[in-house]
Design a protein around this motif. Structure first.
Motif, mmCIF file in Angstrom:
data_model
loop_
_atom_site.group_PDB
_atom_site.id
_atom_site.type_symbol
_atom_site.label_atom_id
_atom_site.label_comp_id
_atom_site.label_asym_id
_atom_site.label_seq_id
_atom_site.Cartn_x
_atom_site.Cartn_y
_atom_site.Cartn_z
ATOM 1 N N PHE A 178 39.803 72.041 112.558
ATOM 2 C CA PHE A 178 40.701 71.829 111.523
ATOM 3 C C PHE A 178 39.940 71.604 110.155
ATOM 4 O O PHE A 178 39.119 70.592 110.474
ATOM 5 C CB PHE A 178 41.593 70.833 112.006
ATOM 6 C CG PHE A 178 42.236 69.921 111.180
ATOM 7 C CD1 PHE A 178 43.454 70.607 110.257
ATOM 8 C CD2 PHE A 178 41.827 68.645 110.947
ATOM 9 C CE1 PHE A 178 44.079 69.686 109.269
ATOM 10 C CE2 PHE A 178 42.562 67.807 110.123
ATOM 11 C CZ PHE A 178 43.518 68.405 109.259
ATOM 12 N N THR A 179 40.339 71.624 108.941
ATOM 13 C CA THR A 179 39.701 71.479 107.565
ATOM 14 C C THR A 179 40.759 70.966 106.719
ATOM 15 O O THR A 179 41.938 71.397 106.751
ATOM 16 C CB THR A 179 38.783 72.525 107.216
ATOM 17 O OG1 THR A 179 39.569 73.537 106.613
ATOM 18 C CG2 THR A 179 37.992 73.045 108.342
ATOM 19 N N ALA A 180 40.149 70.246 105.622
ATOM 20 C CA ALA A 180 41.084 70.130 104.476
ATOM 21 C C ALA A 180 41.697 71.149 103.897
ATOM 22 O O ALA A 180 42.960 71.141 103.270
ATOM 23 C CB ALA A 180 40.285 69.456 103.403
ATOM 24 N N ASN A 181 40.946 72.602 104.098
ATOM 25 C CA ASN A 181 41.707 73.826 103.566
ATOM 26 C C ASN A 181 43.082 74.116 104.301
ATOM 27 O O ASN A 181 43.921 74.616 103.487
ATOM 28 C CB ASN A 181 40.706 74.873 103.752
ATOM 29 C CG ASN A 181 41.258 76.084 103.162
ATOM 30 O OD1 ASN A 181 41.523 76.306 102.050
ATOM 31 N ND2 ASN A 181 41.272 77.116 104.125
ATOM 32 N N ASP A 182 43.066 73.645 105.516
ATOM 33 C CA ASP A 182 44.262 74.062 106.238
ATOM 34 C C ASP A 182 45.607 73.080 105.477
ATOM 35 O O ASP A 182 46.718 73.358 105.497
ATOM 36 C CB ASP A 182 44.242 73.412 107.555
ATOM 37 C CG ASP A 182 43.354 74.468 108.382
ATOM 38 O OD1 ASP A 182 43.408 75.667 108.267
ATOM 39 O OD2 ASP A 182 42.286 74.028 108.914
ATOM 40 N N VAL A 183 45.189 71.848 105.282
ATOM 41 C CA VAL A 183 46.304 71.033 104.507
ATOM 42 C C VAL A 183 46.690 71.644 103.238
ATOM 43 O O VAL A 183 47.774 71.718 102.889
ATOM 44 C CB VAL A 183 45.705 69.449 104.342
ATOM 45 C CG1 VAL A 183 46.657 68.445 103.700
ATOM 46 C CG2 VAL A 183 45.273 68.999 105.657
ATOM 47 N N LEU A 184 45.821 71.872 102.359
ATOM 48 C CA LEU A 184 46.071 72.511 101.247
ATOM 49 C C LEU A 184 46.770 73.792 101.159
ATOM 50 O O LEU A 184 47.902 74.084 100.466
ATOM 51 C CB LEU A 184 44.890 72.677 100.146
ATOM 52 C CG LEU A 184 44.464 71.299 99.405
ATOM 53 C CD1 LEU A 184 44.142 70.200 100.229
ATOM 54 C CD2 LEU A 184 43.192 71.855 98.445
ATOM 55 N N PHE A 185 46.344 74.736 102.004
ATOM 56 C CA PHE A 185 47.033 75.961 102.535
ATOM 57 C C PHE A 185 48.520 75.642 102.678
ATOM 58 O O PHE A 185 49.441 76.268 102.280
ATOM 59 C CB PHE A 185 46.359 76.511 103.444
ATOM 60 C CG PHE A 185 47.218 77.919 104.167
ATOM 61 C CD1 PHE A 185 47.062 79.155 103.412
ATOM 62 C CD2 PHE A 185 48.012 77.752 105.239
ATOM 63 C CE1 PHE A 185 47.726 80.316 103.994
ATOM 64 C CE2 PHE A 185 48.472 78.859 105.751
ATOM 65 C CZ PHE A 185 48.332 79.797 105.058
ATOM 66 N N THR A 186 48.868 74.619 103.532
ATOM 67 C CA THR A 186 50.296 74.260 104.011
ATOM 68 C C THR A 186 50.954 73.808 102.959
ATOM 69 O O THR A 186 52.224 74.529 102.777
ATOM 70 C CB THR A 186 49.927 73.231 105.198
ATOM 71 O OG1 THR A 186 49.328 73.848 106.396
ATOM 72 C CG2 THR A 186 51.456 72.950 105.727
ATOM 73 N N ILE A 187 50.675 72.954 102.396
ATOM 74 C CA ILE A 187 51.416 72.425 101.442
ATOM 75 C C ILE A 187 51.626 73.405 100.300
ATOM 76 O O ILE A 187 52.864 73.530 99.677
ATOM 77 C CB ILE A 187 50.657 71.132 100.650
ATOM 78 C CG1 ILE A 187 50.611 69.997 101.841
ATOM 79 C CG2 ILE A 187 51.501 70.465 99.228
ATOM 80 C CD1 ILE A 187 49.996 68.875 101.204
ATOM 81 N N GLU A 188 50.580 74.198 99.845
ATOM 82 C CA GLU A 188 50.694 75.454 98.824
ATOM 83 C C GLU A 188 51.940 76.409 99.389
ATOM 84 O O GLU A 188 52.884 76.771 98.846
ATOM 85 C CB GLU A 188 49.652 76.088 98.685
ATOM 86 C CG GLU A 188 49.887 77.257 97.695
ATOM 87 C CD GLU A 188 48.389 78.075 97.232
ATOM 88 O OE1 GLU A 188 48.406 78.931 96.156
ATOM 89 O OE2 GLU A 188 47.506 78.050 98.166
#
Length: 565
Positions: free
Chosen positions: A143-153
């Motif tokens: 799990f990475t920060a990229n997953d968070v940004l991807f989800t919100i986008e």
């Protein structure tokens, strides 16, 4: 949709977001949640929060064991995608699979989730989240920060089906990942429900699996998350959840939970007695003898409201006199006594489970057949020879959508008989429960649906009554009425901008009064959550022996099998 690069994710500004966005048991013991609701609605603190356990629920210190078979209507679980699921039962399952940066506790409070802590700027516009390290997806990927940004986008995209789509588009100015362990969310203006929305409506999706298609059908059937349970099996009649051995947090008590298709009460009781089911909804009118046989009943006051939804796009039902007559003519006490034996008659949409947010000054809605008739007389509807009212040669006939489940059929029958007494002919249309979302997203006239108000009643009121042209199928709303009121919209904006409890409570009270006057929804019950179990099953979700008011099945990780009994 391609996965944004780490550099691109770190530079996701409001311009980027806007360019891409070009956007339901009965019975229970009452719980005193007023103090807990104060905590949940308290001002968002500045400075870091710390990891805290849910109030009154000690951490599990033993390995998960045992199996629980839970009766469910699998037609409600056709999708477990957290952006797409609309049924409360599906959202409850999804909550154990996919997690948010925050989580909610059984008492409505917000606790750390995939973020171990966060800080909030003095102006309440910048939230800086520290992500947990070493967390993996169920398939072993990190799990990475990229997953968070991807989800919100994805939640804010033009084709989004997420409940949080309007929140992202309206209130999130930018999302950045300055490093692998940090996510910074900057708001356009203060938005007090953000931590609640992150827990409930923005559970994190795996970018490595959904980059090409956020709404991948295989994922919707068997989602991959970071949560305490993994979906390991799915057949026509059951879904299997197994505990995640690599879970970062407190392990669940039960190793395996099987969701078995058993929608009808008679089959549920038979399955319990035969030992084929471990947990089923409890109906005190037909199951009262079970406690004497050693079966256990667990209760919790519901945070939901059940009632009759009114399609305000129907020319007939745009007449307030008709809507008021339907409410006054409805035998709500009979509905409660027959189908919600330990529930509470609802005079407003906000349940007493929400403490001060519940407006207990709302007047009682007493049945008054004579007053209902007078309202219909005033609108020119006169009784005909067949005891059905007529106007300009047309009978007063209203279509009533009744879901193909015994409880909903019984409610429809009581309503039909009630309204015939005031000269209204309700024609019952039987509809498969699986078609509920499609039906409520089009024209329907009348339909019975129960609505949860989420862990923050302001968010729940917005979901139901904020003006929108979107439908239930579109996502982002539960306003199935076609209801629009500028005063309600302004009050919601006021509540979103403040973290002061007294101000938010005052707004909730005003909205309840306005909605009661406009009448897009006829409330009849705040149900009580009640589940009956095999003697060895313990469903203590709160540390007090009670079920959480958030909803049945949202805390299955706290269910356990007492193998010593």
């Amino acid at each position: 949709m391609k996965t944004p690069s780490r550099a691109a994710c770190s530079d996701m500004t409001r311009r980027t977001l806007l360019a891409r966005a070009a956007t339901a048991g009965v019975s229970a013991a009452a719980l005193d949640l007023t103090a807990q609701m104060r905590a949940a609605a308290a001002p968002i603190p500045s400075g870091p929060t710390s990891v805290v356990a849910a109030q009154g629920t000690p951490a599990n210190e033993v390995a998960p064991s045992g199996q629980i078979i839970l009766a469910r209507n699998l037609s409600e679980l056709s999708t477990l995608h957290p952006f797409v699921a609309r049924f409360t039962s599906a959202l409850a399952v999804a909550y154990h699979v996919n997690e948010g940066l925050t989580k909610f506790a059984p008492d409505f409070g917000v606790t750390p989730g995939l973020a171990s802590e966060w800080t909030v700027s003095d102006d309440q516009l910048t939230f800086t989240f520290t992500l947990r390290q070493g967390v993996t997806w169920h398939d072993g990927e990190p799990f990475t920060a990229n997953d968070v940004l991807f989800t919100i986008e994805a939640a804010g995209a033009e084709d989004s089906e997420a409940a949080a789509q309007e929140t992202v588009r309206t209130y999130i100015a930018s999302v950045e990942a300055p490093d692998d362990a940090t996510v910074v969310i900057t708001l356009t203006e203060p938005y007090s429900p953000l931590l609640t929305v992150l827990a409930e409506q923005l559970t994190i999706l795996p970018a490595h699996l959904l980059a090409e298609n956020v709404y991948d059908e295989a994922f919707a059937l068997m989602p991959v998350g970071t949560g305490p349970y993994r979906v390991t099996g799915r057949e026509a009649s059951f879904i299997t959840l197994e505990h995640n051995p690599d879970y970062w947090g407190e392990l669940p008590y039960t190793d395996t939970i099987i969701l078995r298709d058993s929608p009808e009460p008679a089959a549920q009781q038979a399955g319990l007695l035969a030992g084929e089911l471990d947990v089923v909804p409890y109906d005190p009118t037909t199951m009262a003898n079970l406690t004497g046989q050693g079966y256990a009943v667990f209760r919790g006051q519901a945070g939901s409201v059940h009632g009759i939804n009114i399609d305000l796009q129907s020319p007939l039902l745009q007449d307030l006199n008709i809507r008021q007559a339907l409410q006054l003519g409805l035998d709500r006490e009979r509905i409660r006594s027959v189908l919600y034996a330990e529930g509470i008659i609802a005079d407003t949409v906000v349940s007493p489970a929400y403490g001060e947010y519940h407006n207990d000054a709302m007047p009682e809605i007493a049945r008054d057949v004579e007053a209902a008739g007078a309202l219909l007389d005033a609108s020119g509807w006169v009784l005909g020879d067949d005891d059905v009212r007529q106007k300009d040669g047309q009978p007063l006939t209203i279509q009533y959508q009744a879901w193909a489940s015994q409880q909903w059929q019984n409610i429809a029958a009581i309503a039909q008989a009630s309204w015939l007494e005031i000269g209204v002919n309700a024609e019952i249309q039987n509809v498969e429960l699986a078609l509920l979302v499609d039906t409520m997203s089009s024209r329907y006239e009348l339909a019975t649906v129960g609505w949860p108000l989420t862990s923050d009643p302001i968010v729940g009121l917005a979901q139901l009554f904020q003006s929108t042209d979107r439908t239930l199928a579109d996502g982002g709303t539960r306003n199935v009425f076609g209801y629009k009121n500028e005063q309600v919209d302004a009050l919601l904006a006021e509540a979103f901008a403040t973290t002061e409890l007294a101000d938010r409570v005052a707004v909730a009270h005003q909205i309840q009064e306005i909605v009661a006057a406009d009448l897009p929804f006829i409330p009849f019950a705040h149900p009580a959550y009640q589940l009956v179990t095999q003697p060895e099953i313990v469903l203590d979700e709160t540390g007090t022996g009670a079920l959480s008011s958030i909803g049945p099945g949202f805390f299955m990780n706290r269910w356990r099998v007492n193998e010593d009994s």
